[in-house]
Motif scaffolding. Structure first.
Motif, PDB file in Angstrom:
ATOM      1  N   GLN A 630     -11.528 -12.386  21.477  1.00 26.95           N
ATOM      2  CA  GLN A 630     -12.449 -11.918  20.443  1.00 26.95           C
ATOM      3  C   GLN A 630     -13.353 -10.802  20.974  1.00 26.95           C
ATOM      4  N   TYR A 631     -13.827 -10.983  22.189  1.00 26.15           N
ATOM      5  CA  TYR A 631     -14.708  -9.960  22.769  1.00 26.15           C
ATOM      6  C   TYR A 631     -13.943  -8.647  22.960  1.00 26.15           C
ATOM      7  N   ALA A 633     -11.383  -7.606  21.127  1.00 23.73           N
ATOM      8  CA  ALA A 633     -11.202  -6.995  19.815  1.00 23.73           C
ATOM      9  C   ALA A 633     -12.477  -6.303  19.352  1.00 23.73           C
ATOM     10  N   GLU A 634     -13.615  -6.943  19.557  1.00 25.91           N
ATOM     11  CA  GLU A 634     -14.880  -6.332  19.150  1.00 25.91           C
ATOM     12  C   GLU A 634     -15.165  -5.062  19.942  1.00 25.91           C
ATOM     13  N   GLY A 637     -13.351  -2.297  18.539  1.00 24.91           N
ATOM     14  CA  GLY A 637     -13.668  -1.998  17.140  1.00 24.91           C
ATOM     15  C   GLY A 637     -12.685  -2.570  16.156  1.00 24.91           C
ATOM     16  N   SER A 639     -11.520  -5.595  13.732  1.00 23.46           N
ATOM     17  CA  SER A 639     -12.044  -6.751  13.013  1.00 23.46           C
ATOM     18  C   SER A 639     -10.898  -7.478  12.313  1.00 23.46           C
ATOM     19  N   LYS A 706     -15.885   5.947  16.508  1.00 26.30           N
ATOM     20  CA  LYS A 706     -16.884   4.900  16.355  1.00 26.30           C
ATOM     21  C   LYS A 706     -17.838   5.246  15.216  1.00 26.30           C
ATOM     22  N   ARG A 739     -17.159 -13.937   5.135  1.00 23.55           N
ATOM     23  CA  ARG A 739     -17.494 -12.541   5.433  1.00 23.55           C
ATOM     24  C   ARG A 739     -17.026 -11.595   4.333  1.00 23.55           C
ATOM     25  N   SER A 748     -23.970 -10.643   8.342  1.00 20.37           N
ATOM     26  CA  SER A 748     -22.996 -11.306   9.202  1.00 20.37           C
ATOM     27  C   SER A 748     -22.947 -12.786   8.890  1.00 20.37           C
ATOM     28  N   GLU A 750     -21.707 -16.232  11.144  1.00 19.86           N
ATOM     29  CA  GLU A 750     -21.278 -16.710  12.455  1.00 19.86           C
ATOM     30  C   GLU A 750     -21.330 -18.217  12.506  1.00 19.86           C
TER      31      GLU A 750
END
Length: 806
Positions: A630-631, A633-634, A637, A639, A706, A739, A748, A750
């Motif tokens: 996950q980190y 992918a973030e 950029g 999602s 970005k 989301r 957001s 979470e």
């Protein structure tokens, strides 16, 4: 290369001192290591005339010579030479002269009671030769008192030049003279080379046949008869010795002299020993034996070029002549060989036999193809002058493919840019023409076309001509300028940039990067328990592997990472977190090359964080590899990353702890706990978690630009909800739907808590969802947020049959 200055001045006139000439040549690419001073002890040696010769009163073998030293001065010298003759002119070493290599000083001494003021000298006393049979006899017409070095015209100064391998043309006096003439703007004067010829001519007396025109593109021969073998004159012997060559006889010395003067190796065959009066140039037979001039028997191959007569081999072409045809004191006629041999052929022969000569050294670098006939005629002329030979009319010249000069284009502006200086077209043309090149205008105003002479075998490309211009300008005259370049590095290609981002993201999670071999064990697929039809079994086998354990190109990063983890555990490093981004290679049917793709692999085992007072130990788990994915992918950029466990698990992962990484239904990779049997195959006896991702596809999905947003000016409003759902429900599905809820202020969603246990029933879990709201233009109120929040929670509860936790 040793270059006597007086010899050089015969070909080109210049007014430079030796040091000035050395600087000029060095700055043009012919590096002068130094100037050698010769015959320094002759500064106090003069010519003297014998006026009287009387017996020594106290010695039978000594005599008293009264000599005229010039200027009306006479001296008495004690001498034992056998050829003392009244009226002869001979050298006199005066008091203070230093003779010989050791520089022994001549002093006033008494010999058997008679004072001797000086020393009458032989050639050996003066270091001019080994002859000490008697006093050196000079021209009887010389005046007494003249400096001997001036009278004999000896070479007193010699340049020692280092010649680079590409400048074979500079391995001669003529080659250096060409450069000097071009540098100082003087005329080049070639030595005479037209002997007087007599009949009958060479045709009918000698024959030459070349059987391999590629190895011998040109072969010339001249015949000189009725020779008188003897010593060479002093001037020639002195020049040869100045160049480090030992004089032998007039005929042999002429061939060495031409080699030094014109750069053309020659060979003189004793014509009486040439069987059938015929020379045949052919390749040697495999295993053929031949005895060279040094007395050594050589075993040849079919790659060696031979010079033969009608019956036998007489020379090893371009390297050394044979013992069976050398010039001796009884030689009456010689056939002069002046040829061009293929540099590669000569270099191969010389290297294989370990036989390097002055001739092979020049042939290997390339000589003047057009100069063969001139050199042979020059040698015939000198033999005529020094050995009273008669030169047979004509020359045999086998030259089937005359030299065709290449046409080399040159851009004036590009040359000026390379050298960092202003150059005009006329200036460049003049510099090249002075070096003997034929220069014409090119297709445009900025270009020229140059044709180099045959001697310049090193000129092949435009950059070679640029170097010639730089030499003529003088390296010391080229201005020192910093290169003009834009400041800053060019942007890296996107694949490199995205790999760098991924490395940073993985390192930020405390993982260490591993770089393993691209080779793997042939049993790697079996150790992973891969199915028989798995694409990772399509390996590329190496033809020449480093070892059996590394005999195939890898199709997965996991075997290398697992082996690295096992090595760490074996060295008592229990906590391992490794990642690698590297290529894998999958063989393709009917394709010569494998498919190459980048993969990302992660291996975790042991503790992810040590125990502390506020938290217990954190052993590696599925959550950690999931968090790493996950980190990543973030950081890139991306999602919408989801985790799927509905399909069948890979054979190397534990079915109870695994997940497939997906994005919009597309599989990007797999993660989970390594199956115990697979772990045992890699000598791992503890829980190991792995992640394997198709990185190339991940890079394609990553946005290249970005999106930046301003920092928020107003505070956020947070709402929490704890929902009870079935244990099997993937939390990612609930997050994805939440989301996607349309609410302009929802920032957001979470998960902040997961709870299992009483009072929840078995098979249930509680997911704590945190909803964050914010407006860009004001502070939100509870009244504004509450309706949307309640609608969102209600929708999630209905979609997943969830209930609020009490």
């Amino acid at each position: 290369m040793l270059v006597p200055l007086k010899w050089l001045r015969e070909m080109v006139a210049f007014d430079l001192s030796p040091q000035e000439l050395a600087d000029l040549l060095t700055n043009s690419g012919l590096e002068v290591d130094g100037v050698i001073e010769r015959h320094g002890g002759l500064d106090k040696v003069i010519t003297a005339k014998l006026l009287e010769v009387n017996p020594h009163p106290n010695a039978d073998r000594l005599r008293l010579a009264t000599v005229d030293c010039g200027g009306g001065r006479t001296e008495t010298v004690v001498c034992g030479a056998p050829n003392l003759t009244v009226g002869m002119i001979t050298p006199l070493a005066q008091i203070g002269a230093k003779l010989g290599e050791e520089g022994q000083e001549v002093t006033k001494v008494k010999i058997r009671g008679v004072e001797s003021k000086g020393m009458l000298c032989s050639e050996r006393d003066l270091g001019l030769s080994d002859d000490h049979s008697g006093l050196m006899v000079l021209d009887p017409g010389l005046e007494p008192g003249l400096p001997l070095a001036q009278v004999l015209n000896l070479e007193t100064q010699v340049l020692e030049i280092s010649i680079t391998p590409n400048r074979g043309d500079a391995l001669s006096i003529l080659g250096v003279a060409r450069d000097v003439a071009a540098l100082v703007g003087a005329e080049l004067v070639l030595p005479p080379c037209e002997p007087e010829e007599v009949e009958p001519g060479i045709e009918g007396q000698a024959a030459i046949e070349v059987l391999d025109a590629k190895a011998c593109p040109r072969y010339t021969g001249r015949l000189v008869k009725n020779l008188k073998i003897g010593p060479s004159p002093l001037w020639m012997r002195d020049r040869l010795m100045a160049c480090g060559v030992r004089p032998i006889s007039n005929v042999v010395d002429v061939t060495n002299y031409i080699l030094l003067e014109l750069g053309q190796p020659l060979h003189a065959f004793d014509f009486a020993q040439v069987g059938g009066s015929k020379i045949v140039v052919r390749m040697a037979a495999q295993g053929e034996k031949f005895v060279t001039l040094d007395g050594q028997e050589r075993t040849l191959t079919d790659q060696d070029l031979m010079i033969c007569d009608a019956d036998k081999a007489v020379g090893l072409a371009g390297v050394m002549g044979g013992l069976n045809s050398e010039v001796t004191d009884d030689t009456g006629a010689v056939l002069i060989e002046s040829a061009f041999f293929d540099p590669l052929t000569i270099r191969r022969t010389s290297k294989r036999l370990g036989l390097s000569t002055e001739a092979s050294y020049r042939f290997e670098r390339g000589i003047d193809l057009e100069g063969c006939a001139r050199a042979g005629s020059r040698a015939a002329l000198l033999m005529q002058q020094l050995a009273e030979g008669q030169v047979a009319a004509g020359i045999i010249d086998l030259y089937p493919a005359p030299y065709q000069a290449p046409s080399i284009p040159l851009s004036i502006s590009r040359t000026a840019r390379y050298l960092g200086m202003e150059l005009t077209k006329e200036q460049v043309k003049g510099q090249l023409e002075r070096l003997g090149l034929i220069v014409s205008d090119g297709p445009d105003d900025d270009s020229i076309v140059a044709q180099p002479p045959a001697a310049r075998t090193d000129l092949e490309r435009p950059v070679d001509l640029t170097e010639e211009v730089a030499r003529m300008v003088g390296y010391n005259n080229i201005p020192a300028r910093l290169p003009q370049a834009e400041i800053g590095a060019p942007a890296r290609p996107w694949p490199q940039r995205v790999r760098a981002l991924a490395r940073d993201a993985m390192a930020a999670q405390g993982l260490d990067e591993a770089i393993s071999f691209s080779f793997e064990h042939p049993k790697a697929a079996d150790r992973l328990s891969l199915a028989a039809d798995d694409y990772r079994r399509s390996t590329v086998k190496l033809i020449n592997p480093l070892s059996e354990e590394q005999s195939e190109l890898r199709t997965s990063l996991l075997p290398g990472l697992l082996a690295a983890a096992a090595r760490n555990l074996a060295h008592r490093v229990p906590d391992v977190g490794l990642f690698e981004i590297g290529r894998v290679f999958v063989a393709q049917a009917d394709q010569p090359l494998p498919e190459e793709t980048f993969r990302l692999g992660v291996v975790l085992t042991g503790l992810m964080a040590p125990a502390s007072w506020w938290a217990g130990e954190q052993p590696a788990s599925l959550s950690h590899v999931k968090g790493a994915a996950q980190y990543l992918a973030e950081a890139l950029g991306i999602s919408g990353l989801a985790f799927d466990t509905e399909t069948e698990s890979p054979p190397y992962l534990d079915p109870a702890e695994w997940s497939r990484l997906t994005l919009n239904g597309e599989t990007l990779g797999e993660m989970g706990r390594l199956d115990k049997r697979v772990a045992a195959n890699f000598d791992l006896d503890r829980p190991v978690y792995v992640l394997d991702v198709h990185f190339d596809r991940l890079a394609e999905l990553a946005p290249r630009q970005k999106v930046y947003a301003r920092l928020p000016r107003f505070p956020e409003l947070v709402r929490d909800a704890a929902l009870v759902v079935p244990e099997a429900l993937p939390a990612g599905e609930m997050l994805a739907q939440a989301r996607a809820f349309e609410d302009p202020w929802l920032q957001s969603v979470e998960i902040f808590d997961v709870y299992r246990g009483k009072p929840l029933e078995k098979g249930q879990k509680s997911l704590g969802l945190r909803f964050t709201y914010r407006a860009e233009d004001r502070t939100l109120t509870e009244e504004e947020v509450t309706p949307g929040y309640r609608a969102l929670v209600e929708q999630v509860m209905q979609s997943f049959e969830a209930t609020l936790r009490g």
